[in-house]
Write a protein that holds these residues in place. Structure first.
Motif, mmCIF file in Angstrom:
data_model
loop_
_atom_site.group_PDB
_atom_site.id
_atom_site.type_symbol
_atom_site.label_atom_id
_atom_site.label_comp_id
_atom_site.label_asym_id
_atom_site.label_seq_id
_atom_site.Cartn_x
_atom_site.Cartn_y
_atom_site.Cartn_z
ATOM 1 N N GLN A 60 1.184 -1.022 0.336
ATOM 2 C CA GLN A 60 -0.187 0.043 0.279
ATOM 3 C C GLN A 60 0.689 1.441 -0.300
ATOM 4 O OE1 GLN A 60 -2.942 -0.100 3.282
ATOM 5 N NE2 GLN A 60 -3.794 -1.775 2.457
ATOM 6 N N ARG A 61 2.139 0.894 0.628
ATOM 7 C CA ARG A 61 2.414 2.117 0.325
ATOM 8 C C ARG A 61 3.710 2.668 -0.483
ATOM 9 N NH1 ARG A 61 6.553 1.723 6.558
ATOM 10 N NH2 ARG A 61 4.950 2.049 7.862
ATOM 11 N N LYS A 62 4.137 1.816 -1.322
ATOM 12 C CA LYS A 62 4.047 1.846 -3.012
ATOM 13 C C LYS A 62 3.377 2.137 -4.365
ATOM 14 C CE LYS A 62 8.952 -0.338 -0.740
ATOM 15 N NZ LYS A 62 9.450 -1.261 -1.509
ATOM 16 N N GLU A 63 2.495 1.372 -3.725
ATOM 17 C CA GLU A 63 1.209 1.510 -5.127
ATOM 18 C C GLU A 63 0.909 2.445 -6.010
ATOM 19 O OE1 GLU A 63 -2.923 0.029 -3.515
ATOM 20 O OE2 GLU A 63 -2.184 -1.128 -4.545
ATOM 21 N N VAL A 69 5.244 1.121 -10.229
ATOM 22 C CA VAL A 69 6.519 1.496 -9.510
ATOM 23 C C VAL A 69 7.469 0.636 -9.785
ATOM 24 C CG1 VAL A 69 7.444 1.746 -7.500
ATOM 25 C CG2 VAL A 69 5.052 2.796 -7.939
ATOM 26 N N VAL A 70 8.620 1.738 -10.133
ATOM 27 C CA VAL A 70 9.965 1.073 -10.876
ATOM 28 C C VAL A 70 10.977 1.111 -9.048
ATOM 29 C CG1 VAL A 70 11.958 0.936 -11.771
ATOM 30 C CG2 VAL A 70 9.572 1.460 -13.098
ATOM 31 N N GLU A 71 11.574 0.177 -9.010
ATOM 32 C CA GLU A 71 12.611 0.131 -8.151
ATOM 33 C C GLU A 71 13.736 -0.054 -8.267
ATOM 34 O OE1 GLU A 71 11.675 -1.407 -4.406
ATOM 35 O OE2 GLU A 71 10.598 0.323 -3.484
ATOM 36 N N VAL A 72 15.471 0.133 -8.428
ATOM 37 C CA VAL A 72 16.288 -0.222 -9.150
ATOM 38 C C VAL A 72 17.405 -0.392 -7.751
ATOM 39 C CG1 VAL A 72 17.931 0.460 -10.292
ATOM 40 C CG2 VAL A 72 16.309 0.657 -10.811
ATOM 41 N N VAL A 73 18.190 -1.856 -7.541
ATOM 42 C CA VAL A 73 19.211 -1.579 -6.759
ATOM 43 C C VAL A 73 20.347 -2.430 -6.624
ATOM 44 C CG1 VAL A 73 19.917 -2.918 -3.750
ATOM 45 C CG2 VAL A 73 17.126 -2.338 -4.656
ATOM 46 N N VAL A 74 21.187 -1.125 -6.627
ATOM 47 C CA VAL A 74 22.285 -1.680 -7.063
ATOM 48 C C VAL A 74 23.419 -2.435 -6.101
ATOM 49 C CG1 VAL A 74 24.361 -0.844 -8.512
ATOM 50 C CG2 VAL A 74 22.669 -0.169 -8.945
ATOM 51 N N LYS A 75 23.942 -2.899 -6.449
ATOM 52 C CA LYS A 75 24.860 -3.662 -5.551
ATOM 53 C C LYS A 75 25.988 -4.469 -5.732
ATOM 54 C CE LYS A 75 21.504 -7.173 -3.296
ATOM 55 N NZ LYS A 75 20.810 -8.137 -2.960
ATOM 56 N N PRO A 76 27.610 -3.750 -5.556
ATOM 57 C CA PRO A 76 29.478 -3.368 -5.305
ATOM 58 C C PRO A 76 29.674 -5.122 -5.548
ATOM 59 C CG PRO A 76 29.012 -2.572 -3.162
ATOM 60 C CD PRO A 76 27.001 -2.767 -3.277
ATOM 61 N N ARG A 107 -0.415 -0.665 -10.276
ATOM 62 C CA ARG A 107 -0.658 -1.282 -8.653
ATOM 63 C C ARG A 107 0.235 -2.960 -8.683
ATOM 64 N NH1 ARG A 107 -5.259 1.146 -5.862
ATOM 65 N NH2 ARG A 107 -6.530 1.671 -6.994
ATOM 66 N N THR A 108 0.972 -2.500 -8.869
ATOM 67 C CA THR A 108 2.351 -3.548 -9.265
ATOM 68 C C THR A 108 3.397 -2.602 -9.115
ATOM 69 O OG1 THR A 108 2.921 -3.042 -11.480
ATOM 70 C CG2 THR A 108 0.815 -4.947 -10.677
ATOM 71 N N LEU A 109 4.104 -3.802 -8.857
ATOM 72 C CA LEU A 109 5.783 -3.178 -8.125
ATOM 73 C C LEU A 109 6.829 -4.067 -9.484
ATOM 74 C CD1 LEU A 109 8.361 -1.877 -6.702
ATOM 75 C CD2 LEU A 109 8.329 -3.646 -5.278
ATOM 76 N N ILE A 110 7.966 -3.491 -10.088
ATOM 77 C CA ILE A 110 8.794 -4.231 -10.509
ATOM 78 C C ILE A 110 10.302 -3.535 -9.821
ATOM 79 C CG2 ILE A 110 9.928 -3.760 -12.987
ATOM 80 C CD1 ILE A 110 7.382 -3.102 -14.317
ATOM 81 N N LEU A 111 10.815 -4.479 -9.304
ATOM 82 C CA LEU A 111 12.325 -4.084 -8.599
ATOM 83 C C LEU A 111 13.496 -5.154 -10.363
ATOM 84 C CD1 LEU A 111 14.031 -3.519 -6.157
ATOM 85 C CD2 LEU A 111 13.705 -6.022 -5.303
ATOM 86 N N VAL A 112 14.581 -4.128 -9.780
ATOM 87 C CA VAL A 112 15.745 -4.825 -10.734
ATOM 88 C C VAL A 112 17.090 -3.998 -9.963
ATOM 89 C CG1 VAL A 112 17.124 -3.928 -12.715
ATOM 90 C CG2 VAL A 112 14.497 -3.339 -12.931
ATOM 91 N N VAL A 113 17.528 -5.969 -9.704
ATOM 92 C CA VAL A 113 18.576 -5.622 -9.033
ATOM 93 C C VAL A 113 19.525 -6.244 -10.002
ATOM 94 C CG1 VAL A 113 19.714 -6.989 -6.727
ATOM 95 C CG2 VAL A 113 17.399 -6.462 -7.127
ATOM 96 N N VAL A 114 20.900 -5.154 -9.444
ATOM 97 C CA VAL A 114 21.939 -5.002 -10.212
ATOM 98 C C VAL A 114 23.049 -5.251 -9.576
ATOM 99 C CG1 VAL A 114 23.728 -3.298 -12.048
ATOM 100 C CG2 VAL A 114 20.755 -3.358 -12.136
#
Length: 201
Positions: A60-63, A69-76, A107-114
Motif C-alpha cells: 500500500q505504501r508503494k502502489e 512503480v519501479v525500484e532499482v537496487v545496485v550492489k557493489p 498497482r504493481t512493483l517492478i524491482l530491478v537488482v544489479v
C-alpha cells in the motif's frame, strides 16, 4: 606530472585498441532461476548481473493506482553500497520510468537488482545493457529497447569509447549515452551521464 594521453602516436590506445573499438561483448539471458527475468552482460573486465522481479503486487505504501512503480537496487562487487551505487540507482530508475510502459501494470512493483561482478571501466553502460536484456527476458512491456555506451575525453580533446578503468582515470571527463531503438513505438530521447575528473600536475 605530465598528463597521460588516451591515444598514442601510433593511433592506438594503451592496450592496443583503436579509439572507436569496443572490448569483446558477451550477453547471457535467463541465468537466474528465481527471477522473472535475468541477464549477465560482460565487456571484457567489466561484468554485471541484472535480475528483474515483477510485476508483483505492490504494498500500500508503494502502489500507484495508475501505473507500475519501479525500484532499482545496485550492489557493489563487495561491501556496502556507496555514493556511486546510489547515483546509478537514480539514473537507472529515471531511464526505466521513461522506457517501461508502466500503465500496463497498475498497482504493481517492478524491482530491478544489479549486481556488479567485475568493474574495469564503463560500468554504467554495462549495467544499462544488462538491465535491458533482463527486462526483455522478463517480458516487461517497453516503448523501445535501448543500449548504453560510455566514452572518455582526453585532455587534448581526443575521444575514445568503452574506456577501461585506467583510461577513465586518465580522462578529463567521461560520458555515458543511452540510445533507444527509434523504429519501435515512441521512444524517449537519448540521455547522458557525465562525470568530470581532474589530474594532478
Amino acid at each position: 606530472m605530465p598528463e597521460q594521453q588516451l591515444i598514442g602516436a601510433d593511433g592506438h590506445r594503451a592496450k592496443g585498441r583503436l579509439p572507436n573499438q569496443m572490448r569483446p561483448l558477451l550477453s547471457e539471458r535467463s541465468v537466474l532461476s528465481r527471477a522473472d527475468g535475468s541477464a549477465k552482460w560482460v565487456q571484457d573486465g567489466s561484468s554485471v548481473l541484472a535480475a528483474v522481479h515483477g510485476p508483483h503486487q505492490a504494498g500500500q505504501r508503494k502502489e500507484d493506482a495508475e501505473k507500475a512503480v519501479v525500484e532499482v537496487v545496485v550492489k557493489p562487487r563487495s561491501g556496502l553500497a556507496g555514493a556511486q551505487e546510489h547515483e546509478y540507482e537514480a539514473l537507472l530508475c529515471q531511464l526505466l520510468q521513461r522506457v517501461i510502459l508502466l500503465s500496463h501494470h497498475p498497482r504493481t512493483l517492478i524491482l530491478v537488482v544489479v549486481q556488479v561482478l567485475q568493474a574495469d571501466g564503463s560500468l554504467l553502460s554495462v549495467a544499462i545493457n544488462a538491465v535491458c536484456a533482463a527486462l526483455a527476458d522478463a517480458g516487461i512491456p517497453m516503448g523501445s529497447m535501448f543500449a548504453g555506451v560510455s566514452c572518455a575525453f582526453g585532455h587534448n580533446g581526443t575521444l575514445i569509447i568503452d574506456p577501461d578503468s585506467s583510461e577513465e582515470q586518465a580522462a578529463s571527463s567521461t560520458v555515458t549515452v543511452v540510445y533507444p531503438c527509434r523504429h519501435i513505438l515512441d521512444p524517449p530521447a537519448p540521455t547522458a551521464h557525465t562525470t568530470s575528473t581532474t589530474s594532478s600536475s
